[in-house]
Scaffold this active site. Structure first.
Site, PDB file in Angstrom:
ATOM      1  N   SER A 146      -2.629  -4.425  -6.469  1.00 26.72           N
ATOM      2  CA  SER A 146      -2.665  -2.989  -6.253  1.00 26.72           C
ATOM      3  C   SER A 146      -2.461  -2.244  -7.572  1.00 26.72           C
ATOM      4  CB  SER A 146      -1.626  -2.583  -5.211  1.00 26.72           C
ATOM      5  OG  SER A 146      -1.761  -1.236  -4.840  1.00 26.72           O
ATOM      6  N   ASP A 305      -6.429   3.858  -7.036  1.00 25.18           N
ATOM      7  CA  ASP A 305      -5.755   2.767  -7.736  1.00 25.18           C
ATOM      8  C   ASP A 305      -6.732   1.592  -7.857  1.00 25.18           C
ATOM      9  OD1 ASP A 305      -5.765   1.888  -5.107  1.00 25.18           O
ATOM     10  OD2 ASP A 305      -3.714   1.124  -5.152  1.00 25.18           O
ATOM     11  N   ASP A 307      -7.309  -1.345  -6.601  1.00 30.33           N
ATOM     12  CA  ASP A 307      -7.962  -1.972  -5.450  1.00 30.33           C
ATOM     13  C   ASP A 307      -8.414  -0.952  -4.416  1.00 30.33           C
ATOM     14  OD1 ASP A 307      -5.299  -1.472  -4.627  1.00 30.33           O
ATOM     15  OD2 ASP A 307      -5.451  -3.004  -3.070  1.00 30.33           O
TER      16      ASP A 307
END
Length: 579
Positions: A146, A305, A307
């Site tokens: 992430s 972000d 992902d």
């Protein structure tokens, strides 16, 4: 085994990869680093595994990934019908080793006769959730950390419904993983053999096209887009991650043709070299977008972000400057827009938020006579609740969100989805522009109607074994101490989600909390404010959440500052043993 025994087992193992042995030799004289690398197995946390890359049982590497995959395989063998033919979908992001770890997953699954569907190139996490559902896969794996720093990677597990595994499933998978005694001995086949045997199937663009078709269905006001999308200027930054093409294609599909991508952050970069942190929650991540926004006179800035499961949005405030909205604020705008644009709301419509998400959402839902359902922190609980609606034949999902910039509009994905959120944010900007308002003005209209809700978050990083022990000691203290006051604030009730109890401090009465156990403590204060203490499930942090509501921004800012100071003083007394 103690950490030294585990380290020696790895170092002397005849099948240990030569490069990893060299890495172990590099840190061989640093005993504290070796201990941190081997003192425990990498924790199976909020969505799976996440940690610093490197050799050791407490690190992300080939062997810990193989172990996690083998554990997942053992779970689906026992719990999912036709698991071999249904297979496992695998996605990955732009981080170091993400593609390599994805292929390792296919090699382990292939050795067990399980088909694996792997994206040919990096994709957003919500695409993986969608792929599990679209392909009717037995499970899903997403290789991502992430918004963590570049040295991290992770392994997120999805069930056959496309959601992150809820606690009961996660515990069973965890026990299967822990039952594997030697991660270095796990059987694999080569990538070439997996491809030749049809056990490694590259997905291609089939899932992408199907996702884009579904994305078009989340539009709430087609006329507003038709009339005003062409006039809205959007600056977009994928922060060196996976969302560049998906977001741009989605906006173009809707008719937004003035989309400017931040060139310095458009290409995947595992170092995330232009930002201190690739996290749209942090304002510094928008510096390049703000600069481009000023150049092109943009209406809004959006950032995802790495992902692409979290979305941040910045809009012009009353002074004409770009202001980054909080996750709570953007979620409130989305919720109000969704509910206000419906011709008729379903009688069993439901909004879902987490226990640390602003109470403004509840106030908005109440205004439209829509019940609010609360879940524990973590979007897996929102996904689980959506499935309950289908299983029980009650409840229509309308919107779900959490304060940490996670939103879900359409339930064809069962995890937070920044691509969907980007589409709805742009649509809102077009609608409000047609009404002669900015998104900032629309937000303040909500404050005028419901009060000035203001939230805050303080995170304290405590790394390593010592840090983990301090975090647990801190939680034990707040759990065992009967606080009647926190600074000037009177405590009304205390919710202990580990004990699953809600205690009234004045009467001493205790009620049961009907949510899964979690290491969380929440204080409800007599004036309607609240604060909550929770260890992070993905980072070595203890998180403190705060919420207040008053009639004005000045009062709310003053009260929030006072509450933060009072609570953090109590916390620091425990952490640093102040008397």
């Amino acid at each position: 085994m103690d950490w030294k025994t585990t380290y020696e087992k790895w170092y002397n193992h005849p099948k240990l990869d030569a490069d990893m042995k060299v890495e172990l030799e590099k840190i061989g004289t640093n005993e504290s680093e070796l201990e941190d690398s081997f003192y425990q197995n990498l924790a199976f946390g909020t969505g799976g595994l996440r940690g610093v890359m490197g050799p050791g049982t407490n690190r992300m590497n080939t062997y810990t990934v193989r172990k996690a995959v083998a554990g997942l395989a053992a779970y689906i063998e026992n719990h999912v019908e036709h698991y071999q033919s249904r297979g496992v979908a695998v996605g990955y992001d732009s981080r170091y080793n993400s593609r390599e770890f994805a292929i390792e997953a296919a090699r382990v699954l292939g050795a067990k006769g399980i088909q694996t569907y792997v994206f040919e190139s990096l994709r957003p996490t919500p695409y993986l959730s969608f792929a599990v559902r679209y392909l009717h896969a037995a499970a899903g794996i997403m290789i991502t950390a992430s918004h963590n720093p570049p040295e991290y990677n992770g392994f997120k597990v999805y069930n056959d419904l496309g959601g992150q595994t809820p606690p009961e499933q996660a515990d069973k998978i965890y026990h299967q993983i822990e039952a594997i005694e030697d991660e270095i001995e796990i059987d694999t086949i080569t990538r070439e053999q997996a491809e030749a045997d049809g056990k490694l199937v590259w997905i291609g663009d089939t899932v992408d096209k199907a996702y884009l078709q579904k994305l078009a269905t989340i539009t709430k006001n087609e006329e507003a887009i038709k009339q005003h999308a062409k006039d809205v200027k959007v600056v977009f930054t994928p922060l060196h991650g996976t969302a560049h093409l998906p977001v741009k294609e989605g906006l173009e599909q809707l008719g937004f043709n003035q989309v400017y991508v931040v060139k310095e952050q458009a290409e995947p970069d595992p170092e995330f070299s232009t930002v201190a942190s690739p996290n749209p929650e942090e304002h510094q991540a928008f510096e390049h977008a703000i600069q481009l926004g000023e150049e092109v006179d943009a209406d809004m800035l959006i950032g995802t972000d790495p992902d692409a499961d979290r979305l941040g949005v910045a809009v012009r405030n009353g002074q004409g400057e770009f202001e980054v909205l909080t996750g709570n604020q953007l979620g409130a705008l989305m919720l109000d827009y969704i509910l206000s644009q419906a011709d008729e709301l379903p009688e069993d419509g439901r909004m879902i938020k987490t226990i640390v998400t602003s109470e403004l959402g509840r106030a908005i839902a109440d205004y439209y006579h829509i019940p609010t359902i609360e879940t524990l922190t973590g979007f897996k609980f929102i996904g689980e609740k959506i499935q309950e609606f289908y299983d029980q034949g009650e409840g229509t999902f309308l919107f779900g969100y959490e304060e940490s910039y996670g939103y879900l509009v359409g339930d064809f994905v069962r995890d937070k989805d920044a691509v969907q959120a980007a589409m709805l944010s742009a649509e809102m900007a077009a609608y409000w522009k047609g009404e002669g308002k900015s998104l900032h003005e629309a937000l303040h209209s909500l404050f005028d109607r419901f009060g000035y809700y203001l939230e805050g978050l303080e995170s304290t990083t405590l790394k390593g074994k010592d840090g983990s022990e301090k975090i647990q000691s801190l939680m034990n203290h707040f759990r065992s101490t009967q606080y009647e006051q926190i600074g000037e604030f009177e405590v009304a009730t205390v919710e202990d989600y580990e004990a699953q109890t809600k205690r009234n401090q004045a009467s001493g009465s205790v009620k049961e909390i009907n949510l899964p156990k979690a290491d969380v403590i929440k204080f409800h204060l007599a004036d309607g404010s609240w604060c909550c203490l929770r260890p992070s499930g993905t980072e070595p942090k203890i998180k403190c959440y705060f919420g207040v509501n008053t009639p004005s921004v000045e009062e709310s800012e003053k009260k929030l500052k006072s509450l933060k100071e009072a609570f953090m003083n109590e916390m620091n007394k425990v952490l640093y043993q102040e008397k």
